[in-house]
Design a protein around this motif. Sequence first.
Motif, PDB file in Angstrom:
ATOM      1  N   LEU A   5       0.522  22.348  34.238  1.00 52.29           N
ATOM      2  CA  LEU A   5      -0.570  21.496  33.793  1.00 52.29           C
ATOM      3  C   LEU A   5      -1.763  21.626  34.733  1.00 52.29           C
ATOM      4  O   LEU A   5      -1.603  21.661  35.959  1.00 52.29           O
ATOM      5  CB  LEU A   5      -0.110  20.036  33.747  1.00 52.29           C
ATOM      6  N   GLU A   6      -2.939  21.690  34.159  1.00 51.10           N
ATOM      7  CA  GLU A   6      -4.141  21.756  34.973  1.00 51.10           C
ATOM      8  C   GLU A   6      -4.388  20.399  35.623  1.00 51.10           C
ATOM      9  O   GLU A   6      -4.251  19.352  34.983  1.00 51.10           O
ATOM     10  CB  GLU A   6      -5.342  22.135  34.111  1.00 51.10           C
ATOM     11  N   GLU A   7      -4.739  20.407  36.887  1.00 54.68           N
ATOM     12  CA  GLU A   7      -5.090  19.172  37.584  1.00 54.68           C
ATOM     13  C   GLU A   7      -6.600  18.977  37.533  1.00 54.68           C
ATOM     14  O   GLU A   7      -7.355  19.762  38.098  1.00 54.68           O
ATOM     15  CB  GLU A   7      -4.616  19.222  39.032  1.00 54.68           C
ATOM     16  N   THR A   8      -7.034  17.924  36.837  1.00 55.05           N
ATOM     17  CA  THR A   8      -8.473  17.685  36.660  1.00 55.05           C
ATOM     18  C   THR A   8      -8.930  16.395  37.330  1.00 55.05           C
ATOM     19  O   THR A   8     -10.052  15.944  37.100  1.00 55.05           O
ATOM     20  CB  THR A   8      -8.815  17.634  35.157  1.00 55.05           C
ATOM     21  N   GLY A   9      -8.080  15.812  38.145  1.00 55.61           N
ATOM     22  CA  GLY A   9      -8.440  14.558  38.792  1.00 55.61           C
ATOM     23  C   GLY A   9      -8.057  13.362  37.947  1.00 55.61           C
ATOM     24  O   GLY A   9      -7.388  13.476  36.917  1.00 55.61           O
ATOM     25  N   ASN A  10      -8.475  12.190  38.360  1.00 56.74           N
ATOM     26  CA  ASN A  10      -8.059  10.953  37.699  1.00 56.74           C
ATOM     27  C   ASN A  10      -8.906  10.574  36.488  1.00 56.74           C
ATOM     28  O   ASN A  10      -8.454   9.845  35.618  1.00 56.74           O
ATOM     29  CB  ASN A  10      -8.098   9.797  38.710  1.00 56.74           C
ATOM     30  N   TRP A  11     -10.135  11.055  36.436  1.00 60.26           N
ATOM     31  CA  TRP A  11     -11.058  10.588  35.403  1.00 60.26           C
ATOM     32  C   TRP A  11     -11.818  11.759  34.789  1.00 60.26           C
ATOM     33  O   TRP A  11     -13.045  11.742  34.708  1.00 60.26           O
ATOM     34  CB  TRP A  11     -12.057   9.596  35.991  1.00 60.26           C
ATOM     35  N   SER A  12     -11.151  12.752  34.347  1.00 61.77           N
ATOM     36  CA  SER A  12     -11.814  13.920  33.800  1.00 61.77           C
ATOM     37  C   SER A  12     -12.674  13.546  32.592  1.00 61.77           C
ATOM     38  O   SER A  12     -12.194  12.970  31.611  1.00 61.77           O
ATOM     39  CB  SER A  12     -10.780  14.973  33.384  1.00 61.77           C
ATOM     40  N   GLY A  13     -13.953  13.846  32.680  1.00 64.36           N
ATOM     41  CA  GLY A  13     -14.849  13.646  31.550  1.00 64.36           C
ATOM     42  C   GLY A  13     -15.241  12.222  31.260  1.00 64.36           C
ATOM     43  O   GLY A  13     -15.829  11.944  30.206  1.00 64.36           O
ATOM     44  N   LEU A  14     -14.963  11.289  32.165  1.00 63.29           N
ATOM     45  CA  LEU A  14     -15.315   9.898  31.917  1.00 63.29           C
ATOM     46  C   LEU A  14     -16.818   9.710  32.022  1.00 63.29           C
ATOM     47  O   LEU A  14     -17.418   9.927  33.072  1.00 63.29           O
ATOM     48  CB  LEU A  14     -14.605   8.980  32.920  1.00 63.29           C
ATOM     49  N   GLY A  23      -7.494   4.739  38.383  1.00 62.43           N
ATOM     50  CA  GLY A  23      -7.189   6.002  37.724  1.00 62.43           C
ATOM     51  C   GLY A  23      -5.985   6.728  38.273  1.00 62.43           C
ATOM     52  O   GLY A  23      -5.454   7.640  37.638  1.00 62.43           O
ATOM     53  N   GLU A  24      -5.535   6.349  39.475  1.00 60.79           N
ATOM     54  CA  GLU A  24      -4.361   7.008  40.044  1.00 60.79           C
ATOM     55  C   GLU A  24      -3.121   6.676  39.225  1.00 60.79           C
ATOM     56  O   GLU A  24      -3.023   5.611  38.606  1.00 60.79           O
ATOM     57  CB  GLU A  24      -4.166   6.586  41.501  1.00 60.79           C
ATOM     58  N   HIS A  25      -2.145   7.584  39.254  1.00 62.64           N
ATOM     59  CA  HIS A  25      -0.970   7.422  38.412  1.00 62.64           C
ATOM     60  C   HIS A  25       0.161   8.291  38.962  1.00 62.64           C
ATOM     61  O   HIS A  25       0.067   8.802  40.082  1.00 62.64           O
ATOM     62  CB  HIS A  25      -1.303   7.804  36.962  1.00 62.64           C
ATOM     63  N   LEU A  26       1.215   8.453  38.184  1.00 65.30           N
ATOM     64  CA  LEU A  26       2.346   9.283  38.595  1.00 65.30           C
ATOM     65  C   LEU A  26       2.081  10.737  38.218  1.00 65.30           C
ATOM     66  O   LEU A  26       1.785  11.050  37.063  1.00 65.30           O
ATOM     67  CB  LEU A  26       3.632   8.801  37.909  1.00 65.30           C
ATOM     68  N   ARG A  27       2.204  11.608  39.207  1.00 68.49           N
ATOM     69  CA  ARG A  27       2.153  13.050  38.979  1.00 68.49           C
ATOM     70  C   ARG A  27       3.517  13.635  39.311  1.00 68.49           C
ATOM     71  O   ARG A  27       4.121  13.275  40.330  1.00 68.49           O
ATOM     72  CB  ARG A  27       1.072  13.701  39.855  1.00 68.49           C
ATOM     73  N   VAL A  28       3.984  14.537  38.474  1.00 69.82           N
ATOM     74  CA  VAL A  28       5.257  15.222  38.711  1.00 69.82           C
ATOM     75  C   VAL A  28       4.943  16.649  39.138  1.00 69.82           C
ATOM     76  O   VAL A  28       4.240  17.380  38.429  1.00 69.82           O
ATOM     77  CB  VAL A  28       6.147  15.211  37.459  1.00 69.82           C
ATOM     78  N   LEU A  29       5.473  17.025  40.290  1.00 67.12           N
ATOM     79  CA  LEU A  29       5.128  18.315  40.888  1.00 67.12           C
ATOM     80  C   LEU A  29       6.376  19.150  41.133  1.00 67.12           C
ATOM     81  O   LEU A  29       7.386  18.629  41.633  1.00 67.12           O
ATOM     82  CB  LEU A  29       4.409  18.102  42.224  1.00 67.12           C
ATOM     83  N   ARG A  71      -2.024   1.248  32.457  1.00 64.88           N
ATOM     84  CA  ARG A  71      -3.459   0.940  32.399  1.00 64.88           C
ATOM     85  C   ARG A  71      -4.182   1.598  33.569  1.00 64.88           C
ATOM     86  O   ARG A  71      -3.762   1.469  34.722  1.00 64.88           O
ATOM     87  CB  ARG A  71      -3.666  -0.567  32.394  1.00 64.88           C
ATOM     88  N   ALA A  72      -5.277   2.258  33.280  1.00 67.14           N
ATOM     89  CA  ALA A  72      -5.933   3.126  34.264  1.00 67.14           C
ATOM     90  C   ALA A  72      -6.351   2.431  35.561  1.00 67.14           C
ATOM     91  O   ALA A  72      -6.242   3.032  36.630  1.00 67.14           O
ATOM     92  CB  ALA A  72      -7.134   3.817  33.626  1.00 67.14           C
ATOM     93  N   PRO A  73      -6.856   1.185  35.532  1.00 67.43           N
ATOM     94  CA  PRO A  73      -7.291   0.592  36.807  1.00 67.43           C
ATOM     95  C   PRO A  73      -6.135   0.217  37.731  1.00 67.43           C
ATOM     96  O   PRO A  73      -6.349  -0.024  38.917  1.00 67.43           O
ATOM     97  CB  PRO A  73      -8.042  -0.675  36.371  1.00 67.43           C
ATOM     98  N   ILE A  74      -4.896   0.149  37.197  1.00 65.68           N
ATOM     99  CA  ILE A  74      -3.755  -0.341  37.971  1.00 65.68           C
ATOM    100  C   ILE A  74      -2.926   0.843  38.446  1.00 65.68           C
ATOM    101  O   ILE A  74      -2.519   1.684  37.651  1.00 65.68           O
ATOM    102  CB  ILE A  74      -2.889  -1.290  37.119  1.00 65.68           C
ATOM    103  N   SER A  75      -2.662   0.874  39.737  1.00 64.89           N
ATOM    104  CA  SER A  75      -1.965   2.027  40.290  1.00 64.89           C
ATOM    105  C   SER A  75      -0.605   1.654  40.860  1.00 64.89           C
ATOM    106  O   SER A  75      -0.239   0.487  40.966  1.00 64.89           O
ATOM    107  CB  SER A  75      -2.824   2.698  41.377  1.00 64.89           C
ATOM    108  N   ILE A  76       0.119   2.684  41.248  1.00 63.98           N
ATOM    109  CA  ILE A  76       1.481   2.554  41.763  1.00 63.98           C
ATOM    110  C   ILE A  76       1.462   2.128  43.226  1.00 63.98           C
ATOM    111  O   ILE A  76       0.581   2.520  43.986  1.00 63.98           O
ATOM    112  CB  ILE A  76       2.206   3.906  41.614  1.00 63.98           C
ATOM    113  N   HIS A  77       2.472   1.343  43.624  1.00 62.18           N
ATOM    114  CA  HIS A  77       2.653   1.111  45.052  1.00 62.18           C
ATOM    115  C   HIS A  77       3.826   1.939  45.570  1.00 62.18           C
ATOM    116  O   HIS A  77       3.634   2.999  46.128  1.00 62.18           O
ATOM    117  CB  HIS A  77       2.835  -0.371  45.384  1.00 62.18           C
TER     118      HIS A  77
END
Length: 533
Positions: free
Chosen positions: A53-62, A426-432, A449-455
């Motif tokens: 998968l291409e990595e485009t950051g958290n908010w590609s095209g926003l 915009g941060e979220h879970l990425r699988v690498l 939801r995009a504004p809420i991120s993982i701890h």
Amino acid sequence: MNWTHSRRTILLASALTLLGCPPPSGPTDPPDASTGGPDASTGYEWDGSYVPLEETGNWSGLGRLSACTFVPGNGACDLSTFDLSACDTDSLVNAGTEGHYLLTSRDEGPAAGDPPFINAIPFKLPTDGGTPLLGNLPMTEEREGNVRLYSNHVSLADGGTRRTALVTCESPQAPEFTGCYAFCRNGRLVSTSTVKSDRLTWRAGESEASGLELVSESRVDIGYPVDIYVTKGHAYVVSVTMVASKPGGLTVFDVSNKAAPVKVKTIQLPGDNYWNGVWAKGDALYVASSTKGVNVFDISNPADPRFVLSAPGDRLYTHTVFVDGNRLYATANSSIALFDITTPLAPVELNRYATHLPYYPHDVFAIGDRLYVNYADMGYEIVDVSNPNDLRTLGNFSYPWQYSHHNAVGTFAGRTISFMGGEGAGEHLRVLDITDPANIVKIGSFQLRAPISIHNMLLVGKKLYVAWYQEGVRVLDVSNPTQPTQVAYYNTWRESDPGRGDYFDGAMGIRIPGDGYIYVVDTSRGLMVLREK
């Protein structure tokens, strides 16, 4: 956690900072399921294939988040600063007037960058007619028709002024709204953003829980609880200091009766009360201190921890700790300190890993001779620690406006897979796929939801357990790591809970010690014991 996202605390003047198992030590301790274990590819057999998968950051095209704009050169930070001519202000009759929101903001200034900076700010509209809060700024509300202006004006000691203003533009769907934000200093427009809201209620279509049930909940009376470790029939909850009047420390619960934990001790040390991480090995409890490095406690009597020493002995800001075998890893200022804990109560420092001075690492995960570092603004890093005197960087994974925060690693179909969570809007879970650390490949992702991120998160077999701030606890089936699938959740966050309103709010700490229960720390509700149904 007392880190600062460099630009994040400047934009919108949010001024928010915070705040992410060893073998059993006795015959009554079940094995901790949260660190390693058997190959996670047993059972369902993923064949190891994937499409990169291409990595485009958290908010590609926003693009812009609202139709409002700004009047050039107008630094009044009042209604005259904003051009609302393109706004559907009639729709604002549907905009919410009370409750907790997160405002996603997009920098619209001339130095916004490409991609522009995206942030998230808590916004509280009291139900009792009290003072609205944008981040921690008290705001005055004005109305003109359906339009609402929230502003804060400060007169400075040097005779200057500082002004902040938020105006509503339209309501695309009740109770949400969009708008514009401006920050002015001495009559000059300094920064501008467009914003959109997310009301912090449970996600659409969700109830309190699915697949998880609450066994008990116990309030933590000191500080702002953020992390937990469970061993020897006791839960050790650490808290940070968010306000001077409520310092943090350590709270100990006897959890032999899961339905009715008993608080048996609290510990606070003078001048040392911002404790953000906790781990244990044998009779030693390791607490991450913002001023003393790693505080070591003797828990041979688990209900009565006794302070032994601070390691390595000098003044260090330590944010998180992690134990793997006879190694203790601790984030220490802008480095990671490695300790030999063959004698658990007497850590011996071996070396420090620091490749991105002056940037601070946030968290680590370790298995054997590999250290996996969430290096915050500098990305996700893999380190060879087989020789502590010769620490070698093997690879790095980065993306625009990153804040790598926490991770868990397992083996699937013979491949080494990392689940990496970021923190911030915009941060979220990425699988690498990190089988080849020099060639890290993104193979999957999962976002709520995009504004809420993982701890924090834990990988147990083929399930990933995530403490997800205002989204509560989420359980993901990752038997096919390219397609994480939610299978259970518990919404710990409730708007009616006392003290709600920070960005770093909700489910933070999580442990699964292998006794059939899930131990969670929520910033308002304290220690929560859950069970899978």
